[in-house]
Enzyme design. Structure first.
Site, PDB file in Angstrom:
ATOM      1  N   ASP A   8      35.304  38.393  -8.074  1.00 25.67           N
ATOM      2  CA  ASP A   8      34.041  38.876  -7.661  1.00 25.67           C
ATOM      3  C   ASP A   8      34.352  40.080  -6.453  1.00 25.67           C
ATOM      4  O   ASP A   8      34.786  39.897  -5.529  1.00 25.67           O
ATOM      5  CB  ASP A   8      33.072  37.810  -6.995  1.00 25.67           C
ATOM      6  CG  ASP A   8      32.832  36.813  -7.945  1.00 25.67           C
ATOM      7  OD1 ASP A   8      33.907  36.115  -8.333  1.00 25.67           O
ATOM      8  OD2 ASP A   8      31.662  36.566  -8.382  1.00 25.67           O
ATOM      9  N   GLU A  39      28.845  41.221 -10.170  1.00 27.58           N
ATOM     10  CA  GLU A  39      27.542  40.620 -10.021  1.00 27.58           C
ATOM     11  C   GLU A  39      27.225  40.585  -8.365  1.00 27.58           C
ATOM     12  O   GLU A  39      26.220  40.695  -8.138  1.00 27.58           O
ATOM     13  CB  GLU A  39      27.339  39.497 -10.558  1.00 27.58           C
ATOM     14  CG  GLU A  39      28.423  38.232  -9.746  1.00 27.58           C
ATOM     15  CD  GLU A  39      27.699  37.024  -9.805  1.00 27.58           C
ATOM     16  OE1 GLU A  39      26.719  36.611 -10.588  1.00 27.58           O
ATOM     17  OE2 GLU A  39      27.977  36.092  -8.926  1.00 27.58           O
ATOM     18  N   ASN A  40      28.262  40.948  -7.311  1.00 22.05           N
ATOM     19  CA  ASN A  40      27.949  41.016  -6.108  1.00 22.05           C
ATOM     20  C   ASN A  40      28.418  42.276  -5.569  1.00 22.05           C
ATOM     21  O   ASN A  40      28.450  42.613  -4.221  1.00 22.05           O
ATOM     22  CB  ASN A  40      28.932  39.891  -5.344  1.00 22.05           C
ATOM     23  CG  ASN A  40      28.690  38.546  -5.848  1.00 22.05           C
ATOM     24  OD1 ASN A  40      29.491  37.906  -6.212  1.00 22.05           O
ATOM     25  ND2 ASN A  40      27.267  38.187  -5.716  1.00 22.05           N
ATOM     26  N   HIS A  68      24.098  36.770 -10.804  1.00 18.18           N
ATOM     27  CA  HIS A  68      23.476  37.788 -10.154  1.00 18.18           C
ATOM     28  C   HIS A  68      23.395  38.923 -10.849  1.00 18.18           C
ATOM     29  O   HIS A  68      22.983  40.320 -10.466  1.00 18.18           O
ATOM     30  CB  HIS A  68      24.248  38.203  -8.706  1.00 18.18           C
ATOM     31  CG  HIS A  68      23.908  36.995  -7.758  1.00 18.18           C
ATOM     32  ND1 HIS A  68      22.797  36.775  -7.123  1.00 18.18           N
ATOM     33  CD2 HIS A  68      24.868  36.059  -7.147  1.00 18.18           C
ATOM     34  CE1 HIS A  68      22.955  35.767  -6.122  1.00 18.18           C
ATOM     35  NE2 HIS A  68      24.239  35.306  -6.442  1.00 18.18           N
ATOM     36  N   HIS A 150      32.355  32.074 -15.185  1.00 15.09           N
ATOM     37  CA  HIS A 150      31.635  32.065 -14.175  1.00 15.09           C
ATOM     38  C   HIS A 150      30.919  30.979 -13.687  1.00 15.09           C
ATOM     39  O   HIS A 150      29.823  30.633 -14.327  1.00 15.09           O
ATOM     40  CB  HIS A 150      30.744  33.385 -14.339  1.00 15.09           C
ATOM     41  CG  HIS A 150      30.101  33.837 -12.851  1.00 15.09           C
ATOM     42  ND1 HIS A 150      30.938  34.751 -12.041  1.00 15.09           N
ATOM     43  CD2 HIS A 150      28.820  33.584 -12.194  1.00 15.09           C
ATOM     44  CE1 HIS A 150      30.204  34.887 -10.845  1.00 15.09           C
ATOM     45  NE2 HIS A 150      28.966  34.416 -11.081  1.00 15.09           N
ATOM     46  N   HIS A 175      32.856  33.522  -9.441  1.00 15.71           N
ATOM     47  CA  HIS A 175      32.011  32.851  -8.721  1.00 15.71           C
ATOM     48  C   HIS A 175      31.989  32.180  -7.604  1.00 15.71           C
ATOM     49  O   HIS A 175      31.183  32.232  -6.513  1.00 15.71           O
ATOM     50  CB  HIS A 175      30.989  31.806  -9.719  1.00 15.71           C
ATOM     51  CG  HIS A 175      29.514  31.342  -9.107  1.00 15.71           C
ATOM     52  ND1 HIS A 175      28.633  32.012  -8.686  1.00 15.71           N
ATOM     53  CD2 HIS A 175      29.449  30.039  -8.484  1.00 15.71           C
ATOM     54  CE1 HIS A 175      27.583  31.433  -8.215  1.00 15.71           C
ATOM     55  NE2 HIS A 175      28.187  29.970  -8.183  1.00 15.71           N
ATOM     56  N   HIS A 177      33.990  32.575  -5.189  1.00 15.23           N
ATOM     57  CA  HIS A 177      34.521  33.540  -4.341  1.00 15.23           C
ATOM     58  C   HIS A 177      35.709  33.028  -3.620  1.00 15.23           C
ATOM     59  O   HIS A 177      36.490  33.838  -2.688  1.00 15.23           O
ATOM     60  CB  HIS A 177      33.520  33.946  -3.036  1.00 15.23           C
ATOM     61  CG  HIS A 177      32.512  34.892  -3.857  1.00 15.23           C
ATOM     62  ND1 HIS A 177      31.446  35.559  -2.890  1.00 15.23           N
ATOM     63  CD2 HIS A 177      31.963  34.957  -5.144  1.00 15.23           C
ATOM     64  CE1 HIS A 177      30.588  35.920  -3.848  1.00 15.23           C
ATOM     65  NE2 HIS A 177      30.653  35.643  -5.195  1.00 15.23           N
TER      66      HIS A 177
HETATM   67 FE   FE2 Z   1      28.010  34.182  -9.282  1.00 15.81          FE
END
Ligand code: FE2
Length: 270
Positions: A8, A39-40, A68, A150, A175, A177
């Protein structure tokens, strides 16, 4: 084929680390293809068109999503026009696609973007869905199969490895992190529970700690914020595939501008 997968990428600090390190890593590690989870990317929530271009220009070839994916409305048309996936187990009719097949060095390479169930949006059963997808790819004679799973829970990810070991080339978790220390090749399938974030490292999962502390103390909602200034980390797994088998995998890390290094080598289990 030699492939890199960044986990991520969180906000501007994450993009900065990709810009600083990726072009050099691609050259020095002789990578044929690079992937990342988007996604981030845009201030912690989703992906904008501008940031997608910025990351593709650094050498990323394809990006995967997650819960996200939908945070920035402009993603919807991009899911058709760019090399961007969303989890394959969203119900039928949801925009975008969750599987991509590309050609690398004359061989086919399939990427499956999958999402877990625990604390996630209500999507189709990931285990049932992925089995169908893998069977379909096998029928088409595709041996090199990579899955970005994820998911929040480590047990979901580990279970997927046990279910698909020897059948797919690689399962990399995203996901949470938080990078895990369990890089492994099990019956030819490369695996890591979570690659970990690329972005700020001196707070809570890449976001300013004030909001999560307040949320846990009070139970009240608060919007996560990515700080402009922070200590940073870059995290990526490198995988070497041959005829669908993961021959080698290792993890690369970098802190701030101190240079990158190999942080984990795979344990090989038969
Ligand atoms: Fe996520």
């Amino acid at each position: 084929m030699k492939i890199g997968f960044i986990g991520d990428i969180v906000g501007k600090p994450g993009r900065k680390m990709v810009k600083s390190y990726l072009p050099r890593i691609i050259k020095e590690e002789e990578l044929d293809f690079v992937m990342a989870n988007y996604e981030n990317v845009s201030h912690g929530f989703g992906l904008t068109h501008k940031n997608a271009i910025e990351l593709f220009e650094c050498g990323i070839n394809l990006m995967t999503g997650g819960n996200h994916t939908w945070d920035k409305k402009e993603i919807v048309p991009l899911l058709d026009s760019m090399a961007l996936l969303r989890p394959v187990n969203y119900p039928e009719g949801v925009p975008g696609r969750g599987v991509e097949i590309v050609e690398i060095a004359g061989e086919k390479f399939a990427v499956i973007n999958l999402m877990g169930h625990f604390t996630m949006p209500m999507v189709d059963n990931p285990f049932v869905t992925v089995l169908k997808e893998v069977e379909r790819l096998e029928k088409d004679g595709i041996k090199n199969i990579f899955i970005d799973f994820h998911a929040e829970s480590t047990s979901e990810k580990r279970t997927l490895l046990m279910m698909l070991r020897g059948r797919v080339s690689y399962i990399a978790g995203t996901h949470t992190h938080v990078g895990t220390d369990d890089l492994e090749i099990y019956k030819g399938t490369g695996y890591i529970t979570d690659v970990g974030l690329t972005g700020c490292r001196d707070n809570v999962i890449g976001v300013d700690e004030k909001v999560p502390i307040e949320r846990f103390l009070t139970g009240l909602p608060g919007r996560f914020d990515v700080p402009d200034k922070c200590k940073k980390i870059f995290q990526m797994v490198v995988l070497e595939l041959e005829d669908g088998i993961c021959k080698d995998t290792y993890k690369i890390k970098a802190y701030d501008d101190e240079g990158y290094f190999v942080s984990q080598k795979a344990l090989v289990s038969d």
